[in-house]
Design a protein around this motif. Structure first.
Motif, short mmCIF file in Angstrom:
data_model
loop_
_atom_site.label_atom_id
_atom_site.label_comp_id
_atom_site.label_asym_id
_atom_site.label_seq_id
_atom_site.Cartn_x
_atom_site.Cartn_y
_atom_site.Cartn_z
N MET A 169 34.71 45.50 26.11
CA MET A 169 34.41 44.32 27.19
C MET A 169 35.84 43.66 27.48
O MET A 169 35.68 42.99 28.52
N VAL A 170 36.93 43.96 26.74
CA VAL A 170 38.15 43.28 26.95
C VAL A 170 38.52 43.40 28.54
O VAL A 170 38.97 42.55 29.18
N TYR A 171 38.56 44.82 29.14
CA TYR A 171 39.16 44.84 30.29
C TYR A 171 38.57 44.15 31.31
O TYR A 171 39.16 43.55 32.08
N SER A 172 37.20 44.27 31.54
CA SER A 172 36.22 43.36 32.36
C SER A 172 36.63 41.84 32.19
O SER A 172 36.63 41.32 33.44
N LEU A 173 36.55 41.17 31.11
CA LEU A 173 36.76 39.82 30.90
C LEU A 173 37.95 39.46 31.31
O LEU A 173 38.18 38.43 31.89
N VAL A 174 38.92 40.28 30.78
CA VAL A 174 40.56 39.78 31.03
C VAL A 174 40.76 39.80 32.74
O VAL A 174 41.29 39.12 33.43
N LYS A 175 40.25 41.07 33.30
CA LYS A 175 40.56 41.21 34.58
C LYS A 175 39.89 40.10 35.35
O LYS A 175 40.43 39.62 36.47
N GLU A 176 38.66 39.94 35.21
CA GLU A 176 37.89 38.73 36.07
C GLU A 176 38.56 37.69 35.72
O GLU A 176 38.50 36.78 36.74
N PHE A 177 38.89 37.10 34.47
CA PHE A 177 39.67 35.66 34.19
C PHE A 177 40.85 35.80 34.97
O PHE A 177 41.28 34.50 35.56
N VAL A 178 41.78 36.77 35.02
CA VAL A 178 43.09 36.80 35.57
C VAL A 178 42.89 36.51 37.15
O VAL A 178 43.47 35.76 37.88
N ASN A 179 42.12 37.48 37.81
CA ASN A 179 41.70 37.26 39.20
C ASN A 179 41.31 35.92 39.63
O ASN A 179 41.62 35.49 40.76
N ASP A 180 40.31 35.40 39.00
CA ASP A 180 39.47 33.82 39.14
C ASP A 180 40.83 32.94 39.18
O ASP A 180 40.58 32.37 39.91
N ASN A 181 41.50 32.86 38.29
CA ASN A 181 42.51 31.93 37.86
C ASN A 181 43.64 32.19 39.16
O ASN A 181 44.38 31.21 39.52
N TYR A 182 44.01 33.35 39.54
CA TYR A 182 44.80 33.63 40.69
C TYR A 182 44.40 33.02 41.87
O TYR A 182 44.93 32.44 42.61
N LYS A 183 43.17 33.15 42.27
CA LYS A 183 42.58 32.64 43.23
C LYS A 183 42.59 31.29 43.62
O LYS A 183 42.54 30.49 44.33
N MET A 184 42.44 30.42 42.22
CA MET A 184 42.35 29.13 42.12
C MET A 184 43.89 28.47 42.05
O MET A 184 43.86 27.51 42.31
N ASN A 220 44.85 43.27 15.58
CA ASN A 220 45.58 43.56 16.66
C ASN A 220 44.71 44.56 17.80
O ASN A 220 45.53 45.00 18.72
N ILE A 221 43.54 44.81 17.43
CA ILE A 221 42.80 45.79 18.37
C ILE A 221 42.49 44.94 19.72
O ILE A 221 43.04 45.55 20.77
N LEU A 222 42.37 43.80 19.72
CA LEU A 222 41.98 43.08 20.75
C LEU A 222 43.28 42.52 21.45
O LEU A 222 43.60 42.54 22.68
N THR A 223 44.41 42.43 20.65
CA THR A 223 45.61 42.05 21.22
C THR A 223 46.10 43.11 22.07
O THR A 223 46.70 43.06 23.18
N ASN A 224 46.15 44.35 21.31
CA ASN A 224 46.56 45.53 22.17
C ASN A 224 45.96 46.10 23.41
O ASN A 224 46.51 46.33 24.72
N GLU A 225 44.44 45.76 23.23
CA GLU A 225 43.50 46.03 24.72
C GLU A 225 43.92 45.07 25.62
O GLU A 225 44.12 45.20 26.67
N CYS A 226 44.24 43.93 25.28
CA CYS A 226 44.24 42.73 26.28
C CYS A 226 45.74 42.98 26.76
O CYS A 226 45.77 42.96 27.93
N HIS A 227 46.64 43.27 26.17
CA HIS A 227 47.97 43.59 26.59
C HIS A 227 48.06 44.77 27.65
O HIS A 227 48.69 44.95 28.58
N ASN A 228 47.46 45.69 27.27
CA ASN A 228 47.29 47.01 28.13
C ASN A 228 46.56 46.70 29.61
O ASN A 228 46.96 46.98 30.37
N VAL A 229 45.32 45.70 29.34
CA VAL A 229 44.93 45.30 30.66
C VAL A 229 45.93 44.59 31.64
O VAL A 229 46.13 44.84 32.76
N LEU A 230 46.66 43.60 31.02
CA LEU A 230 47.57 42.64 31.55
C LEU A 230 48.77 43.63 32.33
O LEU A 230 48.99 43.26 33.33
N ARG A 231 49.09 44.67 31.57
CA ARG A 231 50.35 45.54 32.22
C ARG A 231 49.78 46.25 33.59
O ARG A 231 50.38 46.44 34.15
#
Length: 81
Positions: free
Chosen positions: A18-33, A47-58
């Protein structure tokens, strides 16, 4: 500058799939704001969530940079373009 009003996304209890969609939507919404800094809380256990989160952010175009919070390694501070 990080304050108590800085937007936060808490991923505790989420599955890695679920991390990909949650992080992507959060970043996009905050950029628009127009927010320039956001925090993603992922915890620091396996570190499973940490690694997944950082992969998405990249991959995201609106992310200028990101790093672990030096005062709380269970958080990532994200700077948006």
């Amino acid at each position: 500058m990080i304050t108590s009003n800085t937007p936060r996304l808490d991923l505790h209890g989420e599955e890695a799939s679920m991390v990909y969609s949650l992080v992507k939507e959060f970043v996009n919404d905050n950029y628009k704001m127009g927010n320039k800094e956001i925090i993603i809380i992922h915890g620091k256990s396996t570190n499973i969530l940490t690694n997944e989160c950082h992969n998405v952010l990249r991959e995201l175009e609106y992310v200028k940079s990101f790093s672990l919070n030096n005062w709380n390694l269970g958080e990532t501070i994200v700077y948006l373009k």
